[in-house]
Design a protein around this motif. Structure first.
Motif, PDB file in Angstrom:
ATOM      1  N   LYS A   1      59.053  90.091  17.213  1.00 13.84           N
ATOM      2  CA  LYS A   1      59.647  89.046  16.355  1.00 13.84           C
ATOM      3  C   LYS A   1      59.733  87.714  17.088  1.00 13.84           C
ATOM      4  O   LYS A   1      60.149  86.704  16.519  1.00 13.84           O
ATOM      5  CB  LYS A   1      61.020  89.495  15.838  1.00 13.84           C
ATOM      6  N   GLN A   2      59.384  87.690  18.358  1.00 10.85           N
ATOM      7  CA  GLN A   2      59.432  86.427  19.108  1.00 10.85           C
ATOM      8  C   GLN A   2      58.067  85.969  19.611  1.00 10.85           C
ATOM      9  O   GLN A   2      57.852  84.798  19.856  1.00 10.85           O
ATOM     10  CB  GLN A   2      60.333  86.601  20.331  1.00 10.85           C
ATOM     11  N   SER A   3      57.156  86.916  19.814  1.00  8.91           N
ATOM     12  CA  SER A   3      55.887  86.555  20.462  1.00  8.91           C
ATOM     13  C   SER A   3      54.895  85.952  19.479  1.00  8.91           C
ATOM     14  O   SER A   3      54.977  86.184  18.274  1.00  8.91           O
ATOM     15  CB  SER A   3      55.270  87.807  21.085  1.00  8.91           C
TER      16      SER A   3
ATOM     17  N   ASP B   1      62.879  94.381  19.075  1.00  9.10           N
ATOM     18  CA  ASP B   1      63.640  93.127  19.192  1.00  9.10           C
ATOM     19  C   ASP B   1      65.131  93.409  19.311  1.00  9.10           C
ATOM     20  O   ASP B   1      65.827  92.822  20.133  1.00  9.10           O
ATOM     21  CB  ASP B   1      63.359  92.214  17.988  1.00  9.10           C
TER      22      ASP B   1
ATOM     23  N   ASP C   1      57.568  81.718  28.686  1.00  6.65           N
ATOM     24  CA  ASP C   1      57.577  82.673  27.579  1.00  6.65           C
ATOM     25  C   ASP C   1      56.435  82.402  26.601  1.00  6.65           C
ATOM     26  O   ASP C   1      56.154  81.242  26.296  1.00  6.65           O
ATOM     27  CB  ASP C   1      58.908  82.544  26.825  1.00  6.65           C
TER      28      ASP C   1
ATOM     29  N   LEU D   1      57.534  89.603  25.620  1.00  3.38           N
ATOM     30  CA  LEU D   1      58.273  89.210  24.412  1.00  3.38           C
ATOM     31  C   LEU D   1      58.017  90.214  23.297  1.00  3.38           C
ATOM     32  O   LEU D   1      56.863  90.527  22.990  1.00  3.38           O
ATOM     33  CB  LEU D   1      57.813  87.838  23.905  1.00  3.38           C
TER      34      LEU D   1
ATOM     35  N   THR E   1      67.693  92.504  22.346  1.00  6.76           N
ATOM     36  CA  THR E   1      68.913  91.719  22.117  1.00  6.76           C
ATOM     37  C   THR E   1      70.132  92.485  22.632  1.00  6.76           C
ATOM     38  O   THR E   1      70.978  91.931  23.338  1.00  6.76           O
ATOM     39  CB  THR E   1      69.089  91.432  20.599  1.00  6.76           C
TER      40      THR E   1
ATOM     41  N   THR F   1      55.815  82.183  23.457  1.00  3.51           N
ATOM     42  CA  THR F   1      56.205  81.938  22.064  1.00  3.51           C
ATOM     43  C   THR F   1      55.115  81.122  21.371  1.00  3.51           C
ATOM     44  O   THR F   1      54.312  80.453  22.043  1.00  3.51           O
ATOM     45  CB  THR F   1      57.506  81.118  22.022  1.00  3.51           C
TER      46      THR F   1
ATOM     47  N   LYS G   1      54.466  84.453  14.357  1.00  2.62           N
ATOM     48  CA  LYS G   1      55.076  85.542  15.134  1.00  2.62           C
ATOM     49  C   LYS G   1      54.320  86.842  14.854  1.00  2.62           C
ATOM     50  O   LYS G   1      53.896  87.101  13.713  1.00  2.62           O
ATOM     51  CB  LYS G   1      56.552  85.707  14.735  1.00  2.62           C
TER      52      LYS G   1
END
Ligand SMILES: Cc1cc2nc3c(=O)[nH]c(=O)nc-3n(C[C@H](O)[C@H](O)[C@H](O)COP(=O)(O)OP(=O)(O)OC[C@H]3O[C@@H](n4cnc5c(N)ncnc54)[C@H](O)[C@@H]3O)c2cc1C
Length: 536
Positions: free
Chosen positions: A216-218, A358, A475, A213, A362, A477, A186
């Motif tokens: 913390k997600q990409s 992030d 996405d 993204l 959210t 990720t 990440k």
């Protein structure tokens, strides 16, 4: 409201088709057009089928009420020198496409009440960051070093994707050795090992909207790819983004092919594991042993192929490993003064409520009345030196913000422009919120807006065919990037994939996916002379 007049491509009618084609390409985005143009260069006769009223996919532009906007191109990097990216564009457009540089400060980040900038040029970028974070010089240099390392690994990643499955497994240890592990970690995890300064991490990740993204997600690989892409600044296609497709299409036509619009593919026809062609939504079948889908993985496997084919080829489980990216809103704005008169910059604005991207996303996904996690503002008429020739005395602005599909789902199936008063009321509310951000940064614009219209994830579904209104296909990720089935070659003989889902999003990522698909189809030996012609 005057309708859009800017349309390119040839309107589909069954009687306009040639008796035979060597390949059918579904979708006329940059990846579909690149694949078609490269195959045309190799003597193939290619039929490109585009469901929209104009060609270009996310590179198309549209006109309304005397203004013109582009939908998926705000800036492109890596074209200011004779790079591989620039050579590809030059080749595809026969050198006709010009590039206008943005300001040296090409991105400006408003993070809470602080303002940071990104400047064009590797050294300038570094020095500017060090000026903003003097205590973090070592971390900044280590970060730039990681970007450098990713460069070579990215080519290796692409090469692996073009290989046949057996060759890829033979080459796996070598590919792994050449691909540092941090590429699939990440982004935030990698950066937080370099520094604890959350503002610095936020500035480094200030372009997260370019892949949809937050850190913390990409995957760090995609972060690094984008950061490298813009390291030497941002550029805008002279004449507008629609010029990209307009200049590529003649290459396809020259070899006997065509790019058809209003050409919606209903199904990919498969017999005994072999592609037979495509069925159009008017019931007409185009028979062809080679079909290339640039319509995205979700469309290809969940709509265009039957469930039986997907199951028989073992894709059901794989499809559960990936998910669509978030949708977006775009406010298209027209003003009756020029960019110069209004003081519009050739700099993109990224407006964030605070540095915890992030958390902001959210919060917004849980409550769509929460502050937008990012608001991106682009000034296309200021960037295009030829805009005023086409639309004298005017200026345009585009404001983009993420938007999940779910809150719009209740209007799914309604017709564009006739979705009802409650939909229009919601759009009016959202437009007002976006305009507030604009006036906050550029108060001189208050009272000057002549026209605006808002697109939602439903507009993306309607015009671009993405069923969840997704902004960037799948996405980005780390899990997605490690799916070894996301390659040009599929398990259906004669069916190939191209586009942002098999490599990465971005006009350049999708264009390089077109090159990757052509390479996988033709093999290295046959494509080598063409590569030499393009890259020297
Ligand atoms: C708001 C926004 C801003 C962006 N800004 C930038 C930017 O500044 N710089 C940058 O580099 N990138 C940017 N991008 C990303 C970039 O535009 C895309 O990643 C890239 O253009 C994708 O190309 P593609 O060929 O893979 O897909 P697309 O361009 O989406 O092409 C796929 C085509 O398939 C067609 N299609 C789908 N289903 C069917 C069917 N059944 N029959 C026929 N046709 C079908 C669609 O209509 C579409 O034209 C942006 C994207 C968005 C949405």
């Amino acid at each position: 409201m005057k309708p859009s007049t800017l349309r390119i491509g040839y309107r589909y009618r069954p009687n306009r088709l040639a008796p035979e084609y060597d390949a059918v390409v579904i979708g006329s985005g940059i990846s579909g057009l690149t694949t078609a143009a490269l195959l045309s260069e190799l003597g193939w006769k290619v039929c490109v089928l585009e469901q929209h009223y104009t060609a270009g996919g996310y590179t198309h532009s549209y006109e309304r009420n005397g203004y013109e906007w582009d939908v998926g191109v705000h800036y492109i990097g890596d074209v200011g020198a004779r790079t591989r990216t620039r050579r590809m564009f030059d080749f595809l457009t026969d050198g006709k496409l010009g590039w206008a540089p943005m300001e040296e400060e090409y991105d400006r980040f408003y993070i809470g009440d602080k303002v940071f900038t990104a400047r064009a040029g590797k050294q300038e970028f570094r020095d500017n960051l060090v000026r903003q974070f003097p205590a973090e010089e070592t971390a900044i240099d280590r970060y730039l070093d990681l970007l450098q390392q990713v460069g070579g690994a990215l080519s290796m990643f692409g090469m692996g994707r073009a290989m046949r499955p057996w060759l890829r497994s033979v080459a796996a240890p070598y590919l792994k050795w050449k691909t540092p592990d941090f590429m699939f970690r990440k982004t935030y995890a990698v950066l937080s090992e370099l520094t604890n300064d959350q503002d610095l991490i936020a500035v480094i990740c200030g372009q997260w909207g370019d892949m949809g993204l937050p850190p913390k997600q990409s995957a760090f690989m995609v972060h690094a790819m984008i950061a490298r892409h813009y390291l030497y600044g941002g550029f805008y296609p002279v004449g507008g983004s629609w010029k990209i497709a307009d200049y590529i299409i003649p290459k396809i036509q020259k070899a006997g092919g065509e790019v058809f619009t209003y050409a919606n593919v209903e199904k990919i026809l498969v017999d005994d594991g072999h592609v037979r062609g495509v069925a159009m939504s008017d019931g007409h079948e185009i028979i062809c042993p080679v079909v290339i889908s640039s319509a995205g993985v979700d469309n290809t496997f969940n709509r265009l192929l039957t469930n039986d084919v997907v199951r028989e080829c073992g894709y059901e489980k794989s499809l559960r490993e990936v998910r669509p990216s978030v949708g977006h809103l775009c406010l298209y704005i027209g003003l009756k003064e020029t960019a110069a008169e209004l003081g519009l910059p050739r700099t993109n604005f990224w407006i964030y409520p605070h540095s915890n991207y992030d958390q902001a996303l959210t919060d917004f996904l849980e409550d769509d009345d929460a502050p937008f996690p990012v608001v991106y503002v682009s000034f296309p008429s200021a960037k295009d030196p030829e805009y005023l020739d086409r639309h004298p005395g005017t200026a345009t602005i585009e404001i983009v913000a993420p938007a999940p599909y779910a809150p719009f789902e209740k209007w799914k199936g309604t017709t564009w422009g006739k979705r009802g008063d409650d939909y229009e009321a919601r759009k009016a509310e959202l437009s007002e919120r976006l305009l507030r951000h604009l006036y906050d940064k550029l108060p001189q614009l208050e009272g000057k807006v002549d026209y605006f219209e808002l697109s939602t994830p439903l507009s993306t579904e309607w015009f671009s065919g993405y069923q969840h209104g997704e902004l960037y296909g799948l996405d980005h990720t780390p899990e997605r990037l490690q799916q070894d089935w996301l390659t040009p070659r599929t398990r259906v003989n004669g069916l190939w994939l191209t586009g942002q889902d098999i490599l990465t999003c971005g006009v350049t990522g999708a264009m390089m996916a077109g090159l990757l698909t052509t390479t996988a189809m033709m093999g290295m030996r046959k494509i080598a002379p063409l590569m030499k012609q393009i890259f020297g």
